[in-house]
Structure formats: C-alpha cells, structure tokens
Enzyme design. Structure first.
Site: not given
Length: 554
Positions: A194, A243, A383-384, A509, A511
């Site tokens: 509120q 969830a 990468c690294l 990368h 990902e």
C-alpha cells in the site's frame, strides 16, 4: 497500430522479480502474435555494467551489437526468444553523458539544463528508439530499483509523461511488489505494498495491475485488500507465489489471465491462440525425476551465483534436453590454489571454467584445467577458460612453466595469450574490448563441428586478449586442434585436444545464445560427454521448437 508500452515498477524491496515478470509477460504477448521488445532502465550513473564488479551487479550480458548490459536482458532474450540491441538497456550515466555532450556543443542555445524537461526528454527519446530499431509493436520497459529510490525519480517522471504523450490507451503500468510474511502471526502483510503504491501515485502514476510476489500462498482476502486500498481492479491483482522453476512463471501468468487483461486494457485482440504445449512439456521435464550429474564450475565470484547466470542457465537447458539434472558444484579458484576441493572436482562428471578478468585465482583455475586434462574429465572453457587451457598446455605439454597470458604477467617470455593488436594503445576500460557477434569457421571432423552440425556460426564475444598466433604451429604439432577460426584465418575461436574425450575451449561466450527451448549445441555436447564419463544414460527430450530451430545459431 501505434506502439503500445507496458511499464514495470517495483515496490517494497529490490530483486523482487520484475525482470522475470517482464520477460514472462513478453512471452505471453509473443504467443498471441505480437512483436515484442523489452528495455531495462538502470538508475546507476555508470554508463553500463561493463566495468562493474560482478559482486556489485552479477553477470554482464552481451548483445549481438556488443552492448554490455544488465543480466535482466538475458531473462528477456531467453524467455521470449528474441534478439535485443543496445537501446534496450538505458542507464542514468548514458542519459547525463548525452545531455551534457549536447550542452557542451551548444545544442540548447544557452538555456539552463534541468532534469525536467531535458533529462526526461532524453529518457523518452531513448524509449521511443526501441520500437524504431527492433520493429516491436509492444515495448515492455522495466525500471530498475524500487519506488522511492531517489535515483529512479527521473525515470518515473518520464514514464508519467509518456502516458500523456502517447495516450492512455497505449500505456499500461504494472507494479511488482513483495508481500512480507510475519512468522509470529502466520500472516502476509499488505501495508508495504500500500505504501509503495501511495508513493507511485504521489508521482502521478496509478498502476493498472499489481503482481504480488510472495513465498507463501496469497488468499482471496489479501487480493481484495490490495485491490481496495491500491485502487486496482480485483482481477488485476495477480498473486505470484515463488515458483519451483523460473520457466513456470509464464504458465502461471497465463492461468491468472494476465495476457487477456493486458490486451483488453491496451485495446488489442489476440492474433492467434496461445500454444503452450511445448512450454508445458519443458516445465514438466524440469519436474520429472532424472538422474543427476555433477558439474564443477570453477570461478572467482562463486559466492554470487548471478555472476554466472547465463552459464548456469545454459547448463540447465542442455541437461533438460538430455533428460538429466545438473548439480553445479561451485568451486572458488582461490581455494584450489590452496590445495582445497581438488577431490571434489576430481569426482565431478565435468569441469567448466567461465569467463573472467584479473589475476586472482588464476593458478587455481590452471590447476583445474590440468586435472581435467590428465584425468580425462570432460572440460569446457569459456573465454578466459579457453585461454587458461592454452596456458596449461604450454606449461605442461610444451614443458615451459613460464608460459602465461600477458594479462597476468607482462614479462612472460612465452605470451601464448596476448593483447589483440588493436587493443595495444587503448587506455579506457569501458566498451573497448572485442564485443558482440562475430563469425567462426568450423573444422570438419572436429568436436565443435559435430556439435553444431554446420561450418559457419556466429557467437557473442567479450574479451581483450587472444591466442597468440606465433604459437599456433607448435601447439598443433603437439595435439591441440584449432577447430574454430575467424573466416579471415587470423583469430582462434575454438580449441580442443585431439587425445581427450572432450576438452574444448571457446574464445566466445556460447552461454549468451542458449535458450530453454533451444539449448546451445556446445553445452549439449559437453553435458553428453559428462554423462558418458559418469556412466549416466541420457534420454534426449525434443519439442517442436527445437526441431524447427535446431540450427539457428548464425
């Protein structure tokens, strides 16, 4: 049709789930046939998160055009399965830099520069750029932080003005808030919600919908109370209990009727009936009992898992696809330097070293690479991680203990990893690396080629150092295969060992392009190899989206 805008604000506490809520509602609208884009407004004065410590901000998410952005853009792209651009992440630093630059050029004709109208006009201009650059019909705009933060006030004022500028029928405000649970009395409290709505209304914004987040079930009495005191329709108060998996959130919002409420309030009609079969199968697959495999993730920011958000999600996506469950073992590379946790990673089904910067913990990561190589444990270096795979190879296969990257030792006699030529004279840190989408040519017969099943791919980069081509021939003569090269032949993109079941490093990368309904092929190959190493049988799971878009990595 005129562009429609949905604005997301947060109340009570930060990190309440605005990003996931925006991503999930974006998916609802895409399922109804609309072109959607999402923009994040970050109130910090940094130009972008690229120079910020992961401890401060989590991972830096990189887009196709090289923009270094907030990790919420990863949520947007993964949930909605879209590609965003640099205008989709706006910061206070960007706004003030632009306005001050214009003032210095004399663009304001000697006028006094003020938050209103100059700062708010620039914010509105950049919000308007989203639909122009992406073709989105509905633009979702998330304001970082919490209502009441002084840093967010110019953004909220700009959003208030936008309702007047583009018309009430083209705007919708969604307030995502938190319901604290009082254990002593066993009840949820609405008073903080509120108060946050009262603060929002004092600015001139009245929410059209409230998403009430909670770790506990929200009963009808609570919903009615929020509706009454916050002046929102009862059906537009959406309880959102935490969830078991983030990917369940779109289904929960669909069940709550959020998609239909949004379309009604924006004066739109669905162009097609939402088809959630594949998404439901994905969530069912998450909940299904599956054999577990352990993946050791070696990092220097492992205390904050959000620093590796996209890597974690890519591992989960690949594991779901193969019908297994990944248990990530978070290993601090500094501990490995002290000889700790070596047995833990030795017993893992796979070892992954993600990207990073700086010398802290580097020798621990190299120790993990050596363990993976000598004990034939599946390894993925990003990468690294790829660069250290090359350093370890030079040290222990080529027998040169002083081999290194010039990032960590500028005087090394064998800089197998070195600054890119065009980086030699750069002094500023922000936005100056090799950033964004670049092509990679794959070598037929290699592990990488078998994973992708195509010769040319494009992947997102974020790095300043590269493999030194002076060492390419001697590496190849001793068992290193450079299976991915830039099309001009100058830059090493992927390397792998020829005498190892799966030891692969990527300069990019991967990902960032993994999706829950379309896992990245390199992560699938890595998890497959890890399962074989652990003696775990896979049960591949494929939905229709994967079948249609399996090769969409270019």
């Amino acid at each position: 049709m005129p562009t429609k805008y949905i604005f997301y604000t947060g109340g009570v506490v930060s990190s309440v789930g605005k990003g996931v809520t925006a991503a999930a509602t974006g998916r609802l609208l895409k399922e109804r046939g609309f072109a959607v884009a999402v923009q994040k407004l970050d109130p910090y004065i940094n130009v972008d998160p690229g120079t910020m410590s992961p401890y401060q901000h989590g991972e830096v998410y990189v887009l196709d055009d090289g923009a270094e952005t907030d990790l919420d853009l990863g949520h947007y792209e993964r949930f909605i399965d879209i590609r965003l651009n640099r205008v989709c992440n706006m910061t206070t630093g960007q706004i003030y830099a632009e306005v001050i630059s214009k003032e210095r050029r004399g663009d304001y004709l000697g006028g006094t520069i003020q938050v209103i109208p100059h700062i708010t006009n620039e914010i509105k201009r950049r919000i308007g750029m989203v639909s122009k650059t992406t073709g989105a019909e509905i633009v979702l705009v998330e304001v970082g932080g919490t209502v009441g933060d002084i840093e967010s006030q110019p953004f909220l004022e700009a959003l208030r003005q936008l309702r007047r500028d583009v018309g009430r029928e083209n705007t919708l405000y969604i307030h995502v808030t938190w319901l604290p649970y009082i254990g002593a009395t066993g009840e949820l409290k609405t008073k903080p919600t509120q108060h946050s709505v009262a603060q929002l209304r004092a600015i001139g914004i009245t929410p059209d919908m409230i998403v009430a987040r909670s770790d506990y079930p929200v009963n009808r009495e609570i919903i009615e109370k929020i509706a009454q005191f916050c002046d929102v329709e009862k059906r537009a108060v959406i309880p959102m209990t935490t969830a078991s998996t983030l990917y369940e959130v779109p289904l929960l919002l669909e069940q709550a009727g959020v998609g239909e409420i949004i379309l009604e309030k924006l004066g739109l009609k669905a162009r097609r009936t939402p088809d959630w079969k594949d998404w439901q199968r994905l969530v069912d697959q998450v909940h299904k009992p599956k054999p577990k495999i352990k993946i050791a993730l070696i990092g220097k920011y492992v205390e904050l898992h959000d620093a590796y958000m996209s890597v974690r999600e890519a591992l989960y996506h690949a594991a779901l696809h193969l019908g297994v469950e990944v248990e990530i073992i978070w290993v601090h590379s500094v501990d490995l330097e002290k000889g700790k946790n070596l047995d833990e990673i030795r017993n893992a089904a796979g070892i992954l070293i993600p990207g990073g910067f700086g010398s802290r913990g580097i020798e621990g990561k190299i120790a993990a690479v050596r363990l993976a190589r000598t004990e034939k444990i599946p390894f993925l270096g990003l990468c690294l991680g790829m660069q250290l795979m090359c350093v370890e190879f030079a040290r222990h296969i080529l027998q040169d203990e002083r081999a290194n990257s010039t990032e960590f030792d500028r005087t090394t006699p064998h800089p197998v990893i070195d600054l890119m030529p065009d980086q030699q004279h750069i002094s500023e840190m922000g936005g100056t690396m090799r950033l964004g989408l670049y092509p990679c040519q794959l070598q037929p017969g290699s592990i990488a080629f078998r994973a992708y099943q195509q010769e040319l791919v494009e992947e997102r980069h974020r790095h300043r150092f590269e493999f030194n081509n002076a060492y390419r021939q001697i590496f190849e003569q001793n068992g290193m295969r450079f299976s991915g090269i830039s099309p001009n032949g100058l830059l090493v993109e992927i390397c792998e060992l020829t005498d190892h079941p799966f030891m692969v490093g990527t300069q990019f990368h991967p990902e960032f392009l993994s999706r829950p309904n379309r896992p990245h092929p390199l992560f699938i190959a890595f998890i497959q190899a890890a399962c074989e190493h652990a003696g775990v049988k896979v049960q591949p799971f494929t939905n229709s989206t994967e079948k249609k878009q399996k090769l969409d990595y270019t």
